[in-house]
Design a protein around this motif. Structure first.
Motif, PDB file in Angstrom:
ATOM      1  N   MET A   1     -28.257  56.556  59.207  1.00 46.16           N
ATOM      2  CA  MET A   1     -27.322  56.747  60.305  1.00 46.16           C
ATOM      3  C   MET A   1     -25.973  56.139  59.939  1.00 46.16           C
ATOM      4  O   MET A   1     -25.898  55.012  59.448  1.00 46.16           O
ATOM      5  N   ALA A   2     -24.904  56.889  60.154  1.00 50.00           N
ATOM      6  CA  ALA A   2     -23.553  56.407  59.896  1.00 50.00           C
ATOM      7  C   ALA A   2     -22.848  56.131  61.213  1.00 50.00           C
ATOM      8  O   ALA A   2     -22.836  56.986  62.116  1.00 50.00           O
ATOM      9  N   LEU A   3     -22.286  54.937  61.335  1.00 43.47           N
ATOM     10  CA  LEU A   3     -21.525  54.576  62.531  1.00 43.47           C
ATOM     11  C   LEU A   3     -20.083  55.039  62.375  1.00 43.47           C
ATOM     12  O   LEU A   3     -19.425  54.719  61.385  1.00 43.47           O
ATOM     13  N   ILE A   4     -19.603  55.779  63.358  1.00 38.12           N
ATOM     14  CA  ILE A   4     -18.254  56.341  63.324  1.00 38.12           C
ATOM     15  C   ILE A   4     -17.402  55.639  64.371  1.00 38.12           C
ATOM     16  O   ILE A   4     -17.799  55.532  65.536  1.00 38.12           O
ATOM     17  N   HIS A   5     -16.241  55.154  63.954  1.00 37.04           N
ATOM     18  CA  HIS A   5     -15.337  54.462  64.867  1.00 37.04           C
ATOM     19  C   HIS A   5     -14.262  55.418  65.377  1.00 37.04           C
ATOM     20  O   HIS A   5     -13.765  56.263  64.628  1.00 37.04           O
ATOM     21  N   ARG A   6     -13.920  55.260  66.649  1.00 35.71           N
ATOM     22  CA  ARG A   6     -12.789  56.022  67.202  1.00 35.71           C
ATOM     23  C   ARG A   6     -11.528  55.262  66.795  1.00 35.71           C
ATOM     24  O   ARG A   6     -11.150  54.287  67.447  1.00 35.71           O
ATOM     25  N   ALA A   7     -10.909  55.690  65.724  1.00 33.83           N
ATOM     26  CA  ALA A   7      -9.835  54.896  65.127  1.00 33.83           C
ATOM     27  C   ALA A   7      -8.667  55.766  64.719  1.00 33.83           C
ATOM     28  O   ALA A   7      -8.810  56.970  64.476  1.00 33.83           O
ATOM     29  N   GLN A   8      -7.506  55.124  64.619  1.00 36.92           N
ATOM     30  CA  GLN A   8      -6.330  55.751  64.036  1.00 36.92           C
ATOM     31  C   GLN A   8      -6.292  55.388  62.555  1.00 36.92           C
ATOM     32  O   GLN A   8      -6.502  54.228  62.183  1.00 36.92           O
ATOM     33  N   LEU A   9      -6.022  56.379  61.705  1.00 33.97           N
ATOM     34  CA  LEU A   9      -5.974  56.168  60.263  1.00 33.97           C
ATOM     35  C   LEU A   9      -4.577  56.490  59.747  1.00 33.97           C
ATOM     36  O   LEU A   9      -3.979  57.505  60.131  1.00 33.97           O
ATOM     37  N   ASN A  10      -4.077  55.633  58.884  1.00 29.83           N
ATOM     38  CA  ASN A  10      -2.768  55.863  58.280  1.00 29.83           C
ATOM     39  C   ASN A  10      -2.828  55.516  56.794  1.00 29.83           C
ATOM     40  O   ASN A  10      -3.022  54.355  56.447  1.00 29.83           O
ATOM     41  N   PRO A  11      -2.719  56.534  55.908  1.00 27.07           N
ATOM     42  CA  PRO A  11      -2.573  57.960  56.208  1.00 27.07           C
ATOM     43  C   PRO A  11      -3.872  58.542  56.740  1.00 27.07           C
ATOM     44  O   PRO A  11      -4.935  57.926  56.576  1.00 27.07           O
ATOM     45  N   SER A  12      -3.809  59.722  57.317  1.00 27.74           N
ATOM     46  CA  SER A  12      -5.015  60.400  57.769  1.00 27.74           C
ATOM     47  C   SER A  12      -5.811  60.880  56.555  1.00 27.74           C
ATOM     48  O   SER A  12      -5.283  61.003  55.443  1.00 27.74           O
ATOM     49  N   LYS A  13      -7.072  61.153  56.760  1.00 31.63           N
ATOM     50  CA  LYS A  13      -7.888  61.675  55.661  1.00 31.63           C
ATOM     51  C   LYS A  13      -7.329  62.999  55.149  1.00 31.63           C
ATOM     52  O   LYS A  13      -7.283  63.245  53.933  1.00 31.63           O
ATOM     53  N   ASN A  14      -6.904  63.866  56.079  1.00 31.30           N
ATOM     54  CA  ASN A  14      -6.367  65.158  55.649  1.00 31.30           C
ATOM     55  C   ASN A  14      -5.120  64.982  54.790  1.00 31.30           C
ATOM     56  O   ASN A  14      -4.964  65.649  53.757  1.00 31.30           O
ATOM     57  N   ASP A  15      -4.223  64.092  55.196  1.00 28.24           N
ATOM     58  CA  ASP A  15      -3.010  63.865  54.414  1.00 28.24           C
ATOM     59  C   ASP A  15      -3.346  63.291  53.040  1.00 28.24           C
ATOM     60  O   ASP A  15      -2.752  63.668  52.026  1.00 28.24           O
ATOM     61  N   LEU A  16      -4.288  62.376  53.012  1.00 26.07           N
ATOM     62  CA  LEU A  16      -4.704  61.760  51.749  1.00 26.07           C
ATOM     63  C   LEU A  16      -5.265  62.822  50.803  1.00 26.07           C
ATOM     64  O   LEU A  16      -4.906  62.877  49.614  1.00 26.07           O
ATOM     65  N   LEU A  17      -6.136  63.688  51.316  1.00 31.01           N
ATOM     66  CA  LEU A  17      -6.758  64.712  50.490  1.00 31.01           C
ATOM     67  C   LEU A  17      -5.732  65.739  50.011  1.00 31.01           C
ATOM     68  O   LEU A  17      -5.775  66.173  48.849  1.00 31.01           O
ATOM     69  N   ARG A  18      -4.826  66.122  50.867  1.00 28.91           N
ATOM     70  CA  ARG A  18      -3.834  67.130  50.482  1.00 28.91           C
ATOM     71  C   ARG A  18      -2.879  66.605  49.412  1.00 28.91           C
ATOM     72  O   ARG A  18      -2.323  67.392  48.639  1.00 28.91           O
ATOM     73  N   ALA A  19      -2.710  65.291  49.368  1.00 25.89           N
ATOM     74  CA  ALA A  19      -1.855  64.704  48.332  1.00 25.89           C
ATOM     75  C   ALA A  19      -2.607  64.536  47.014  1.00 25.89           C
ATOM     76  O   ALA A  19      -2.027  64.713  45.936  1.00 25.89           O
TER      77      ALA A  19
END
Length: 206
Positions: A1-19
């Protein structure tokens, strides 16, 4: 089981991956002028220290890319070349994001899933205990109770659109660009996700 946090990420995962993704040697001729998130699946770190998440992305020319990441609360010793970025997590603080193929915790989790017939884990919100629907399903071809070699150090290399992981006596091949028709006679990890109802080959042991 993976615990997921309701969090703000900077940079976002999408931005990180696209770079990061367009710079990788395993892309071959894939057109990464745009990248769209399709889905993701997770494995569990038994020690509860490392987040293990594999992203499935669609490229501009419609190929599906597999990008495993690990998220750590401190740098991984000796893995500077595999560090993708650091990100600020509003709940957990600074996180070090690695190409998971070079992280022993991911390699152990992947090998365990393949060799023991394991699966991805359930996702649960840490603050409420509510379950999050999982739409990417992965399954190993091995047998429950099979032995899994201890992984202490990892080296990675690129062969075409695959990443070859060497960890002592263990060797794994991770498909970075998914070929839905690819088959293997080895122990393997396969997966399905929305739009891919026939299990696709994701990784094998050699």
């Amino acid at each position: 089981m993976a615990l997921i946090h309701r969090a703000q990420l900077n940079p976002s995962k999408n931005d990180l991956l696209r770079a990061w993704v367009p710079k990788q040697p395993w892309l071959g001729s894939v057109d990464c002028s745009t990248l769209e998130r399709v889905d993701a699946y997770r494995f569990d770190d038994p020690a509860g220290e490392v987040g293990i998440e594999t992203h499935l992305l669609r490229s501009a020319d419609g190929r599906i890319l597999q990008v495993p990441l690990t998220y750590r609360g401190a740098p991984l010793s000796g893995a500077d070349a595999a560090l993708i970025a650091t990100m600020d997590h509003s709940v957990l603080g600074e996180r070090w994001v690695y190409d998971a193929c070079c992280d022993p915790v991911y390699v152990t989790a992947l090998a365990t899933a393949i060799l023991t017939g394991g699966t991805g884990v359930e996702l649960v919100f840490a603050d409420s205990g509510d379950h999050i629907p999982v739409t990417a399903h992965v399954t190993g071809s091995g047998t429950a109770g099979a032995s899994v070699p201890v992984v202490e150090s990892v080296t990675c290399s690129t062969v075409g659109t695959d990443t070859i992981i060497s960890a002592g006596g263990l060797e794994l091949t991770v498909s970075r660009v998914i070929d839905a028709d690819r088959v293997s006679g080895s122990e393997m990890l396969t997966g399905t996700w929305p739009g891919q109802t026939t299990p696709a080959l994701l990784a094998i042991t050699c």
